[in-house]
Design a protein around this motif. Structure first.
Motif, PDB file in Angstrom:
ATOM      1  N   LEU A 277       0.825  -1.205   0.000  1.00  0.00           N
ATOM      2  CA  LEU A 277       0.000   0.000   0.000  1.00  0.00           C
ATOM      3  C   LEU A 277       0.861   1.258   0.000  1.00  0.00           C
ATOM      4  N   GLU A 278       1.993   1.219   0.660  1.00  0.00           N
ATOM      5  CA  GLU A 278       2.877   2.380   0.740  1.00  0.00           C
ATOM      6  C   GLU A 278       3.467   2.745  -0.611  1.00  0.00           C
ATOM      7  N   HIS A 279       3.434   1.830  -1.576  1.00  0.00           N
ATOM      8  CA  HIS A 279       4.010   2.089  -2.896  1.00  0.00           C
ATOM      9  C   HIS A 279       2.938   2.028  -3.994  1.00  0.00           C
ATOM     10  N   SER A 280       1.702   2.336  -3.617  1.00  0.00           N
ATOM     11  CA  SER A 280       0.598   2.278  -4.571  1.00  0.00           C
ATOM     12  C   SER A 280      -0.005   3.664  -4.783  1.00  0.00           C
ATOM     13  N   VAL A 281      -0.729   3.804  -5.889  1.00  0.00           N
ATOM     14  CA  VAL A 281      -1.407   5.056  -6.236  1.00  0.00           C
ATOM     15  C   VAL A 281      -2.856   4.730  -6.587  1.00  0.00           C
ATOM     16  N   ILE A 282      -3.781   5.522  -6.057  1.00  0.00           N
ATOM     17  CA  ILE A 282      -5.197   5.380  -6.388  1.00  0.00           C
ATOM     18  C   ILE A 282      -5.524   6.397  -7.478  1.00  0.00           C
ATOM     19  N   ASP A 283      -5.907   5.908  -8.633  1.00  0.00           N
ATOM     20  CA  ASP A 283      -6.196   6.745  -9.805  1.00  0.00           C
ATOM     21  C   ASP A 283      -7.690   6.701 -10.074  1.00  0.00           C
ATOM     22  N   LEU A 284      -8.373   7.853  -9.962  1.00  0.00           N
ATOM     23  CA  LEU A 284      -9.816   7.928 -10.189  1.00  0.00           C
ATOM     24  C   LEU A 284     -10.088   8.844 -11.372  1.00  0.00           C
TER      25      LEU A 284
END
Length: 382
Positions: A331-338
């Motif tokens: 999770l620390e190396h993830s991006v949420i793209d909306l």
């Protein structure tokens, strides 16, 4: 036994063998005839089965093997000027267009998109407003060709605000940044009050044969400024500006709720609603839905989700939740793209706005500091 009786027995035995021989010959001939007839019928139905073996081998060898040992079929299109037996590849039309043209991004387009000239007149007796679209000058191109050819095919749309009545449009003028129209439109039933307080909305649109038409620029003109009760005819020329929905402030906001449960390694994203979305059709509304991507920092997509489409609204309500199994170290190396996207049944869907949340975003930080707690926050769309 008398001698004549022995002769009769021998004669009867000889005739019997004779008849058997004749019958066998006739039966063999009939069998040969049947076999020959079947062979002729089979050849007519399956002629390829009777080809010489060397021809079959030649056909097999005509298909070169590609990657993985698969046979490649030769292209039916051959160059008439080429003596090479290697077939010419068929290049898709879309690839050819992409190689020869380049569509400009909004950041590459100028703030001034050209000018439009028109004339106005009003008949108070018949309550008729006459609008003549004359021409446009110095329109900016949306697509650049490598050979310098002008690819702009503009036309003009106009309507009367705020009622959004009397929607009309001109013809398309091909391959020019300085189109001339000289087209007049009669808007009937325009009252004296409308002639003083209504507004004309002009849009210059680039026609696209393969995808959605693009607005080059727009402008508005208040009829009160023309003083149509005094002047018989008024000529006006206005600068065209970028579409209002092309600016960041007009793209809207998206309300999200995030929850992280460390014990189960679950990230829950709830798309609650959006507000103030930019209108994308002639009625000033949209059919928006939300695409949600979970990506690595490198941009590689991990998983994709989407909401349902909400019809004819700029303030859609979704209340749809999505659960992702994601350990905290990932999770620390993830991006949420909306991405909020306008659904189009005829043309290609277009993106209204986008929001990116990395692990340094204040919303995500608050969620990680409060495991199991649901935190909601508005996010501006870029």
């Amino acid at each position: 036994m008398p001698h004549y009786q022995q002769g009769l027995v021998k004669s009867a035995g000889g005739h019997e063998w004779f008849y058997l021989g004749v019958g066998g010959a006739v039966g063999l001939a009939a069998l040969v005839a049947v076999v020959a007839l079947l062979a002729v019928r089979k050849r007519r139905q399956y002629p390829s089965l009777l080809l010489p073996p060397k021809q079959v081998i030649a056909v097999r060898g005509g298909f070169p093997k590609g990657p993985g040992g698969l046979k490649q079929s030769p292209s039916p299109l051959q160059s008439p000027l080429s003596n090479d037996s290697t077939p010419s590849p068929v290049v898709p039309l879309q690839t050819l267009l992409e190689d020869r043209t380049r569509k400009l991004s909004p950041s590459e387009l100028p703030s001034e998109r050209g000018n439009i000239a028109f004339t106005l007149s009003y008949d108070p007796h018949t309550l008729t407003l006459l609008v003549s679209v004359l021409n446009c000058r110095n329109l900016c191109e949306m697509v650049v060709s490598r050979d310098g050819q002008c690819l702009l095919d503009p036309y003009v749309k106009l309507q009367l605000l705020p009622e959004r009545e009397h929607r009309v449009k001109t013809r398309i003028v091909r391959s020019t940044t300085n189109p001339t129209y000289e087209e007049q439109f009669a808007m009937y039933g325009v009252t004296h009050e409308q002639a003083n307080f209504a507004t004309l909305h002009f849009q210059v649109v680039a026609f696209d044969r393969y995808s959605r038409d693009t607005v080059v620029g727009e402008c508005v003109y208040r009829l009160a400024e023309a003083e149509l009760q005094v002047h018989n005819e008024m000529r006006v020329e206005l600068p065209l500006l970028p579409r209002a929905t092309d600016t960041v402030a007009a793209r809207g906001e998206l309300l999200l709720s995030l929850t992280y449960q460390a014990a189960f390694n679950n990230l829950t994203v709830v798309v609650l609603k959006a507000r103030g979305l930019g209108g994308r059709n002639d009625a000033g509304t949209a059919d928006p839905f939300v695409k949600l991507y979970l990506r690595k920092e490198s941009g590689e997509r991990i998983v994709k989700k989407r909401t349902h489409v909400r019809r004819s609204t700029l303030n859609p309500v979704y209340n749809e939740s999505f659960v992702f199994e994601l350990p905290e170290d990932r999770l620390e190396h993830s991006v949420i793209d909306l991405q909020v996207i306008n659904h189009d049944r005829v043309n290609r869907n277009d993106v209204i706005g986008r929001a990116l949340l990395n692990m340094e975003d204040a919303h995500v930080v608050e969620v990680l500091e409060n495991p199991g707690r649901q935190v909601a926050q508005w996010h501006h769309l870029d």
